[in-house]
Design an enzyme around this catalytic site. Sequence first.
Site, mmCIF file in Angstrom:
data_model
loop_
_atom_site.group_PDB
_atom_site.id
_atom_site.type_symbol
_atom_site.label_atom_id
_atom_site.label_comp_id
_atom_site.label_asym_id
_atom_site.label_seq_id
_atom_site.Cartn_x
_atom_site.Cartn_y
_atom_site.Cartn_z
ATOM 1 N N LYS A 76 48.685 28.092 46.260
ATOM 2 C CA LYS A 76 49.052 28.136 44.846
ATOM 3 C C LYS A 76 48.634 29.492 44.283
ATOM 4 C CE LYS A 76 48.480 25.414 40.566
ATOM 5 N NZ LYS A 76 47.883 24.207 39.969
ATOM 6 N N SER A 151 51.035 20.998 37.579
ATOM 7 C CA SER A 151 51.387 22.393 37.656
ATOM 8 C C SER A 151 51.575 22.910 39.076
ATOM 9 C CB SER A 151 50.313 23.223 36.957
ATOM 10 O OG SER A 151 49.064 23.110 37.634
ATOM 11 N N SER A 175 47.428 17.795 38.310
ATOM 12 C CA SER A 175 48.345 18.797 38.859
ATOM 13 C C SER A 175 48.475 18.845 40.373
ATOM 14 C CB SER A 175 47.967 20.183 38.369
ATOM 15 O OG SER A 175 48.482 20.367 37.081
HETATM 16 N N1 GLN Z 1 49.754 18.397 33.071
HETATM 17 C C1 GLN Z 1 48.397 18.615 32.625
HETATM 18 C C2 GLN Z 1 48.372 19.767 31.670
HETATM 19 O O1 GLN Z 1 49.396 20.208 31.304
HETATM 20 C C3 GLN Z 1 47.497 18.849 33.795
HETATM 21 C C4 GLN Z 1 47.591 20.209 34.356
HETATM 22 C C5 GLN Z 1 46.697 20.438 35.511
HETATM 23 O O2 GLN Z 1 46.185 19.487 36.106
HETATM 24 N N2 GLN Z 1 46.474 21.711 35.807
HETATM 25 O O3 GLN Z 1 47.351 20.243 31.270
#
Ligand code: GLN
Length: 483
Positions: A76, A151, A175
């Site tokens: 990532k 994400s 995420s």
């Molecule tokens: N979807 C969540 C957010 O927008 C979690 C994101 C994540 O786990 N990095 O913050």
Amino acid sequence: MLNASLAELSALLRAKKISSVEMTQEFLARINQLNPSLNAFVTLDQELTLTEARAADARLAAGEAGPLLGVPLAHKDIFCADGWRTTCGSKMLENFIAPYDAHVISQFKQAGSVNLGKLNMDEFAMGSSNETSYYGKVRNPWDVNAVPGGSSGGSAAAVAARMAPAATGTDTGGSIRQPAALCGISGLKPTYGVVSRYGMIAFASSLDQAGPMAKTAEDLGLMLNVMAGFDERDSTSLERPAEDYCRDLAKPLAGLKIGLPKEYFAEGLSADVAKAVEAAIAEYRKLGAETVEVSLPNTRLSIPVYYVLAPAEASSNLSRFDGVRYGYRAPEYGDLNDMYEKTRAQGFGDEVKRRIMIGTYVLSHGYYDAYYIQAQKLRRLIAQDFVEAFNQCDVIMGPTSPSTAFNFGEKGDDPVAMYLSDIYTIATNLAGLPGMSIPCGFGDNGRPVGLQIIGNYFAEARMLNVAHQLQQATDWHLRAPTI
Ligand code: GLN
């Protein structure tokens, strides 16, 4: 070979059936073929990749035999990797070449795995659909009109499309698990503090945790063996004896107690997701597990609590992006303040700005007690729910996400609808607990469904055992999209 697990690829390398360079080239060819349509990778550098593969071949020739030596993987784009552009999905870091390795990257380097490239993600890991990336959205390999989740959407799409045998991800509120579910792969968020955050670009430091994403539970264990461990450069890294996370994979499940939180099977859950999850739970009963109903009564508070705490931490963490020492700087400006303002106005996207504004507001004098302190208190209550639930069961199961992958644009204009897609994953981060998602079927639209398994603190080996046993009895994890 593209469908092989890490364990199988490793066996091929050790038996000298194929070299790391040849194996890496096969995956690079697949990436070159599919990336123009899926956009899972933001940065590729074949020279850097093949240099690592050649070094791995030299180690293999010298008789080294680590389980991931010579195996290609992708990372990532939130992890700094020496010599690689590291963007975190943002224009702010479009030209940033990391001068050092994150802990996770150096661990994989030591293990001898080969970096295939950097994976697309929501900007600064804020999002559930990959639509916030400055580098364009990632498409779901099961249906290119669907989001891959976020994400870590690039990681999930790359593994699902067999562009990489496995990948790293990070999980602040879901995420790793949510994109794993939406793309039909396996993903694990470890207990907070098990994997060092050094060199991982910070979003919400008290929630962020790195973890593995792969096709099988066994592969997740092999990767976690490399990623976990104490690192003095992260003040929240835990000093614990090393463990082999694969040690319990083969254990039978007789007597396992599975807690089913009634709040996870209530209103808001799509019927097709419920059906697939219930079928997986029925399979567990066949494997000898018992189920008990448990309650996590504060579940409904987890989204509002998260959207106070995560933006608060983000507003502080992202203040470092000011155009002074690295990253984007506005081309034209007046004085220093004007430079900051223009740089940040131009360098950050809308979702990141929204979170910085919320975070700054909830931390401001006069609102701090009403929002930030209140949210911290509720965070404790949410964690307490799990303490009580784990008095009655060994693991908790439920859906990872309330629906299968949604279409692009479906939730893009409505931040609250987007935030609700993490309703089942966020509480785990607030409590610091480990959580994972494994494939367990398909929805009415043919898109994958994920089963979430939540464990008690440091129960990763047990969770991997539980996941592996289902993967021995079913083949959902072997299904690949035709693309
Ligand atoms: N979807 C969540 C957010 O927008 C979690 C994101 C994540 O786990 N990095 O913050």
